[in-house]
Motif scaffolding. Structure first.
Motif, PDB file in Angstrom:
ATOM      1  N   HIS A  97      41.353  49.945  47.369  1.00 29.19           N
ATOM      2  CA  HIS A  97      41.477  48.323  47.185  1.00 29.19           C
ATOM      3  C   HIS A  97      40.993  47.916  46.139  1.00 29.19           C
ATOM      4  CE1 HIS A  97      42.363  48.700  51.608  1.00 29.19           C
ATOM      5  NE2 HIS A  97      41.996  49.447  51.687  1.00 29.19           N
ATOM      6  N   ALA A  98      41.706  46.529  45.931  1.00 32.32           N
ATOM      7  CA  ALA A  98      40.641  45.426  44.919  1.00 32.32           C
ATOM      8  C   ALA A  98      39.316  44.554  44.971  1.00 32.32           C
ATOM      9  CB  ALA A  98      42.170  44.840  44.754  1.00 32.32           C
ATOM     10  N   TRP A  99      39.010  44.824  44.818  1.00 31.83           N
ATOM     11  CA  TRP A  99      37.428  43.927  45.298  1.00 31.83           C
ATOM     12  C   TRP A  99      37.804  42.520  44.775  1.00 31.83           C
ATOM     13  CZ3 TRP A  99      32.242  46.588  46.506  1.00 31.83           C
ATOM     14  CH2 TRP A  99      32.049  48.295  46.718  1.00 31.83           C
ATOM     15  N   ASN A 100      36.687  41.627  45.014  1.00 30.66           N
ATOM     16  CA  ASN A 100      36.949  40.450  44.495  1.00 30.66           C
ATOM     17  C   ASN A 100      35.691  40.604  43.118  1.00 30.66           C
ATOM     18  OD1 ASN A 100      38.518  38.976  46.463  1.00 30.66           O
ATOM     19  ND2 ASN A 100      36.406  38.974  48.437  1.00 30.66           N
ATOM     20  N   VAL A 101      35.936  40.125  42.335  1.00 34.37           N
ATOM     21  CA  VAL A 101      35.139  39.645  41.298  1.00 34.37           C
ATOM     22  C   VAL A 101      34.233  38.541  41.665  1.00 34.37           C
ATOM     23  CG1 VAL A 101      34.836  39.647  38.792  1.00 34.37           C
ATOM     24  CG2 VAL A 101      36.585  41.415  39.720  1.00 34.37           C
ATOM     25  N   ASP A 102      32.506  38.618  41.826  1.00 34.56           N
ATOM     26  CA  ASP A 102      31.785  37.887  41.576  1.00 34.56           C
ATOM     27  C   ASP A 102      31.704  36.956  41.514  1.00 34.56           C
ATOM     28  OD1 ASP A 102      32.949  37.510  44.637  1.00 34.56           O
ATOM     29  OD2 ASP A 102      31.396  38.561  44.980  1.00 34.56           O
ATOM     30  N   ASN A 103      31.232  37.757  39.532  1.00 34.79           N
ATOM     31  CA  ASN A 103      30.373  37.048  38.669  1.00 34.79           C
ATOM     32  C   ASN A 103      29.993  38.194  37.425  1.00 34.79           C
ATOM     33  OD1 ASN A 103      28.025  35.772  37.569  1.00 34.79           O
ATOM     34  ND2 ASN A 103      27.108  36.945  38.026  1.00 34.79           N
ATOM     35  N   VAL A 104      30.647  37.663  36.442  1.00 29.74           N
ATOM     36  CA  VAL A 104      30.361  38.661  35.125  1.00 29.74           C
ATOM     37  C   VAL A 104      30.118  38.121  34.014  1.00 29.74           C
ATOM     38  CG1 VAL A 104      32.599  39.842  34.046  1.00 29.74           C
ATOM     39  CG2 VAL A 104      33.299  38.690  36.327  1.00 29.74           C
ATOM     40  N   GLY A 105      29.061  38.891  33.294  1.00 29.68           N
ATOM     41  CA  GLY A 105      27.801  38.417  31.759  1.00 29.68           C
ATOM     42  C   GLY A 105      28.839  39.772  31.104  1.00 29.68           C
ATOM     43  N   ASP A 106      28.020  39.240  29.749  1.00 30.76           N
ATOM     44  CA  ASP A 106      27.540  40.353  28.901  1.00 30.76           C
ATOM     45  C   ASP A 106      27.232  41.349  29.455  1.00 30.76           C
ATOM     46  OD1 ASP A 106      28.871  38.120  27.371  1.00 30.76           O
ATOM     47  OD2 ASP A 106      27.053  37.534  26.644  1.00 30.76           O
ATOM     48  N   SER A 115      25.331  47.274  26.809  1.00 33.52           N
ATOM     49  CA  SER A 115      24.131  46.583  26.208  1.00 33.52           C
ATOM     50  C   SER A 115      24.221  47.118  24.634  1.00 33.52           C
ATOM     51  CB  SER A 115      23.462  47.359  27.277  1.00 33.52           C
ATOM     52  OG  SER A 115      23.578  48.621  26.916  1.00 33.52           O
ATOM     53  N   GLU A 116      22.406  46.949  24.935  1.00 36.47           N
ATOM     54  CA  GLU A 116      22.600  47.820  23.037  1.00 36.47           C
ATOM     55  C   GLU A 116      22.501  49.167  23.132  1.00 36.47           C
ATOM     56  OE1 GLU A 116      17.323  48.750  21.913  1.00 36.47           O
ATOM     57  OE2 GLU A 116      17.952  46.957  22.786  1.00 36.47           O
ATOM     58  N   GLY A 117      22.992  49.499  24.189  1.00 34.72           N
ATOM     59  CA  GLY A 117      23.136  50.987  24.085  1.00 34.72           C
ATOM     60  C   GLY A 117      24.111  51.315  24.094  1.00 34.72           C
ATOM     61  N   ILE A 118      24.729  50.881  25.447  1.00 32.25           N
ATOM     62  CA  ILE A 118      25.878  51.310  26.340  1.00 32.25           C
ATOM     63  C   ILE A 118      27.004  50.457  26.201  1.00 32.25           C
ATOM     64  CG2 ILE A 118      26.580  52.132  28.474  1.00 32.25           C
ATOM     65  CD1 ILE A 118      23.854  52.339  29.036  1.00 32.25           C
ATOM     66  N   THR A 119      28.682  51.220  26.050  1.00 30.51           N
ATOM     67  CA  THR A 119      29.491  50.120  26.646  1.00 30.51           C
ATOM     68  C   THR A 119      30.412  50.715  28.096  1.00 30.51           C
ATOM     69  OG1 THR A 119      30.195  49.821  24.236  1.00 30.51           O
ATOM     70  CG2 THR A 119      31.880  49.300  25.791  1.00 30.51           C
ATOM     71  N   MET A 120      30.625  49.760  28.764  1.00 30.81           N
ATOM     72  CA  MET A 120      30.834  50.443  29.439  1.00 30.81           C
ATOM     73  C   MET A 120      32.586  49.293  29.570  1.00 30.81           C
ATOM     74  SD  MET A 120      29.511  50.662  33.657  1.00 30.81           S
ATOM     75  CE  MET A 120      29.679  49.576  34.484  1.00 30.81           C
ATOM     76  N   GLN A 121      33.174  49.806  30.851  1.00 31.86           N
ATOM     77  CA  GLN A 121      34.856  49.157  30.716  1.00 31.86           C
ATOM     78  C   GLN A 121      34.812  49.674  32.520  1.00 31.86           C
ATOM     79  OE1 GLN A 121      37.652  50.134  27.791  1.00 31.86           O
ATOM     80  NE2 GLN A 121      37.334  48.298  28.166  1.00 31.86           N
ATOM     81  N   VAL A 122      34.891  48.654  33.785  1.00 32.97           N
ATOM     82  CA  VAL A 122      34.775  49.069  34.891  1.00 32.97           C
ATOM     83  C   VAL A 122      36.605  47.461  34.986  1.00 32.97           C
ATOM     84  CG1 VAL A 122      33.382  46.813  34.826  1.00 32.97           C
ATOM     85  CG2 VAL A 122      33.971  48.331  36.697  1.00 32.97           C
ATOM     86  N   THR A 123      36.521  48.356  35.918  1.00 36.87           N
ATOM     87  CA  THR A 123      37.694  47.302  36.818  1.00 36.87           C
ATOM     88  C   THR A 123      37.654  46.572  38.215  1.00 36.87           C
ATOM     89  OG1 THR A 123      40.260  47.639  37.670  1.00 36.87           O
ATOM     90  CG2 THR A 123      39.280  49.707  37.616  1.00 36.87           C
ATOM     91  N   ASN A 124      38.455  46.039  38.609  1.00 39.10           N
ATOM     92  CA  ASN A 124      37.669  45.861  39.814  1.00 39.10           C
ATOM     93  C   ASN A 124      38.898  46.611  40.977  1.00 39.10           C
ATOM     94  OD1 ASN A 124      40.146  43.973  39.281  1.00 39.10           O
ATOM     95  ND2 ASN A 124      39.960  42.904  40.600  1.00 39.10           N
ATOM     96  N   THR A 158      26.574  42.911  32.764  1.00 42.53           N
ATOM     97  CA  THR A 158      26.932  42.858  33.636  1.00 42.53           C
ATOM     98  C   THR A 158      28.060  42.150  35.268  1.00 42.53           C
ATOM     99  OG1 THR A 158      24.913  42.173  35.926  1.00 42.53           O
ATOM    100  CG2 THR A 158      25.347  40.166  34.470  1.00 42.53           C
ATOM    101  N   ILE A 159      28.366  43.380  35.826  1.00 46.41           N
ATOM    102  CA  ILE A 159      29.415  42.460  36.812  1.00 46.41           C
ATOM    103  C   ILE A 159      29.504  42.626  38.213  1.00 46.41           C
ATOM    104  CG2 ILE A 159      30.756  45.090  36.697  1.00 46.41           C
ATOM    105  CD1 ILE A 159      33.381  42.891  36.531  1.00 46.41           C
ATOM    106  N   THR A 160      29.186  41.554  39.422  1.00 47.83           N
ATOM    107  CA  THR A 160      29.266  41.655  40.462  1.00 47.83           C
ATOM    108  C   THR A 160      30.117  41.844  41.802  1.00 47.83           C
ATOM    109  OG1 THR A 160      26.307  41.299  40.499  1.00 47.83           O
ATOM    110  CG2 THR A 160      28.239  41.250  42.574  1.00 47.83           C
ATOM    111  N   MET A 161      31.059  42.650  42.572  1.00 50.27           N
ATOM    112  CA  MET A 161      32.149  43.154  43.039  1.00 50.27           C
ATOM    113  C   MET A 161      31.517  42.992  44.521  1.00 50.27           C
ATOM    114  SD  MET A 161      34.498  45.202  40.260  1.00 50.27           S
ATOM    115  CE  MET A 161      32.853  46.283  40.289  1.00 50.27           C
ATOM    116  N   SER A 162      33.042  42.415  45.470  1.00 47.75           N
ATOM    117  CA  SER A 162      32.392  42.785  46.793  1.00 47.75           C
ATOM    118  C   SER A 162      33.737  42.978  47.193  1.00 47.75           C
ATOM    119  CB  SER A 162      31.643  40.979  47.511  1.00 47.75           C
ATOM    120  OG  SER A 162      32.434  40.270  47.021  1.00 47.75           O
ATOM    121  N   TYR A 163      33.469  43.059  48.389  1.00 45.74           N
ATOM    122  CA  TYR A 163      35.065  43.969  49.385  1.00 45.74           C
ATOM    123  C   TYR A 163      34.961  43.565  50.502  1.00 45.74           C
ATOM    124  CZ  TYR A 163      38.361  46.863  51.226  1.00 45.74           C
ATOM    125  OH  TYR A 163      39.198  47.513  52.345  1.00 45.74           O
ATOM    126  N   LEU A 164      35.576  43.470  51.877  1.00 42.69           N
ATOM    127  CA  LEU A 164      35.397  43.113  53.006  1.00 42.69           C
ATOM    128  C   LEU A 164      36.447  44.473  53.730  1.00 42.69           C
ATOM    129  CD1 LEU A 164      34.770  41.424  55.612  1.00 42.69           C
ATOM    130  CD2 LEU A 164      36.868  40.755  55.178  1.00 42.69           C
TER     131      LEU A 164
END
Ligand code: GLA
Length: 371
Positions: free
Chosen positions: A135-144, A45-54, A146-152
């Motif tokens: 656990h490894a989560w599913n990656v449902d959506n990634v944008g510049d 984002s304007e102010g923040i950089t984030m790195q995330v793993t599923n 935002t990221i959405t992950m899910s897990y059953l």
């Protein structure tokens, strides 16, 4: 190494100024876990950089500006996925199904007794040995930004009833990191998901977070036994070294002779949040933490009723993290927005039961500023 030796070792290396860290390498995070691809995603984002793993929907790095405009990585962690797999399992993930502790791992729901995995003394912690963070989560959506992950989380996993689908979205907006959680179940169950980052506003795992100035918007806490399981009492913070209603340096009272501090080996307590002044979105300010040396301030806003504050009492300098530096004694704090620990065993605590047809939601925001 003993904790005492680690303190000695860490004391000698506390003078370095915060630096601007390089981003983590994506290739060091690419692997397969549970037969699913694991990867590293970079959001901006304007102010923040984030790195995330599923892997465990884990925040691997979070760069925010200090008062001189340097970008400082304010979360502890590891440079590679292999080190995460072998290191402190709670560096940055979403923990669940029940984050925090369940006494002896047992609870009753609708007259049925359940036994969850024991992984913390005689108790259940952070969803057990194979909790959501492992656990490894599913990656449902990634944008510049935002990221959405899910897990059953399957029926019976770690002893819990019901198939639960948990979805977590991380969104960066300006200087905010916004966490949105959603969950549904096909049978009655309990859940208490939370984000388990170890924050170090110095951006240096060798520099103690005891220097941070903390305010927590809570007048009460839930006292525990020696195993950190709540007694069921809701006690006032007035007159205790746990009262952070006035901003106080974390290290100032941490060694005081107070039973709850002895049980936690420092701060490791559940604060009952003051929910009296929600904003338009229904969130209240839970805590504000500030580092005078570089001016970084982080506020936590949440719709949750409680906050666990843990002062990194179990780091002993043996685990080597980012920048090849040890994770030193009390060089990371967790501020976990959640429900009360062990709520399934206390009728006077807000319920954490989720039933079919209901949707669990949570919103928590980490907001960064400089002073
Ligand atoms: C939570 C607990 C602590 C500790 C950390 C993980 O914050 O409350 O006691 O187990 O997780 O190290």
């Amino acid at each position: 190494m003993t904790a005492a030796a680690a303190i000695m070792l860490c004391v000698g290396c506390t003078t370095e100024a915060p630096r601007t860290e390089a981003l983590l390498n994506q290739s060091d995070y690419q692997t397969q876990i549970d037969g699913k691809p694991v990867d590293l995603y970079t959001l901006q984002s304007e102010g923040i950089t984030m790195q995330v793993t599923n892997y465990g929907a884990r925040i691997a790095g979070l760069w925010v500006p200090d008062r001189d405009g340097n970008k400082v990585d304010v979360v502890l962690g590891y440079p590679t996925i292999d080190q995460h797999l072998n290191g402190d399992g709670y560096a940055g993930p979403i923990v669940g199904r029940y984050g925090n502790r369940i006494g002896k791992g047992k609870f009753s729901l609708d007259g049925v007794e359940y036994q969850t995995t024991i992984n913390n003394g005689e108790n259940h912690l952070h969803g057990g040995i194979g909790g959501w963070s492992t656990h490894a989560w599913n990656v449902d959506n990634v944008g510049d930004n935002t990221i959405t992950m899910s897990y059953l989380s399957a029926d019976g996993e770690e002893g819990y009833p019901g198939n639960v689908i948990i979805t977590v979205t991380y969104t960066l907006a300006g200087n905010d990191l916004i966490l949105d959680y959603r969950a549904t179940t096909d049978a009655p169950t309990v859940l208490n998901p939370t984000s388990h980052c170890y924050f170090n506003l110095h951006g240096d795992s060798e520099v103690s977070t005891n220097s941070h100035v903390l305010r927590i918007n809570a007048a009460e806490y839930t006292p525990t036994d020696a195993g950190l399981i709540p007694t069921g009492e809701i006690a006032t913070l007035e007159g205790t070294p746990l009262d952070f209603r006035t901003a106080t340096v974390i290290g100032e009272r941490i060694e005081e002779d107070f039973e709850a501090l002895k049980f936690g080996a420092g701060y490791d307590h559940n604060f009952v949040l003051d929910k009296s002044t929600p904003n338009e979105a229904g969130l209240t300010e839970a805590a504000v933490v500030y580092e005078p040396a570089n001016g970084i301030e982080m506020s936590i806003l949440t719709d949750q009723v409680a906050l666990q504050f843990y002062s990194g009492n179990f780091f002993d300098g043996t685990s080597i993290g980012k920048g090849d530096k040890p994770l030193c004694y009390r060089a990371g704090i967790a501020l976990e927005a959640q429900g009360y620990p062990d709520a399934p065993n206390h009728d006077n605590f807000p319920s954490r039961v989720l039933r079919p047809g209901e949707e669990y939601t949570q919103q928590t925001i980490y907001r960064f500023a400089t002073k």
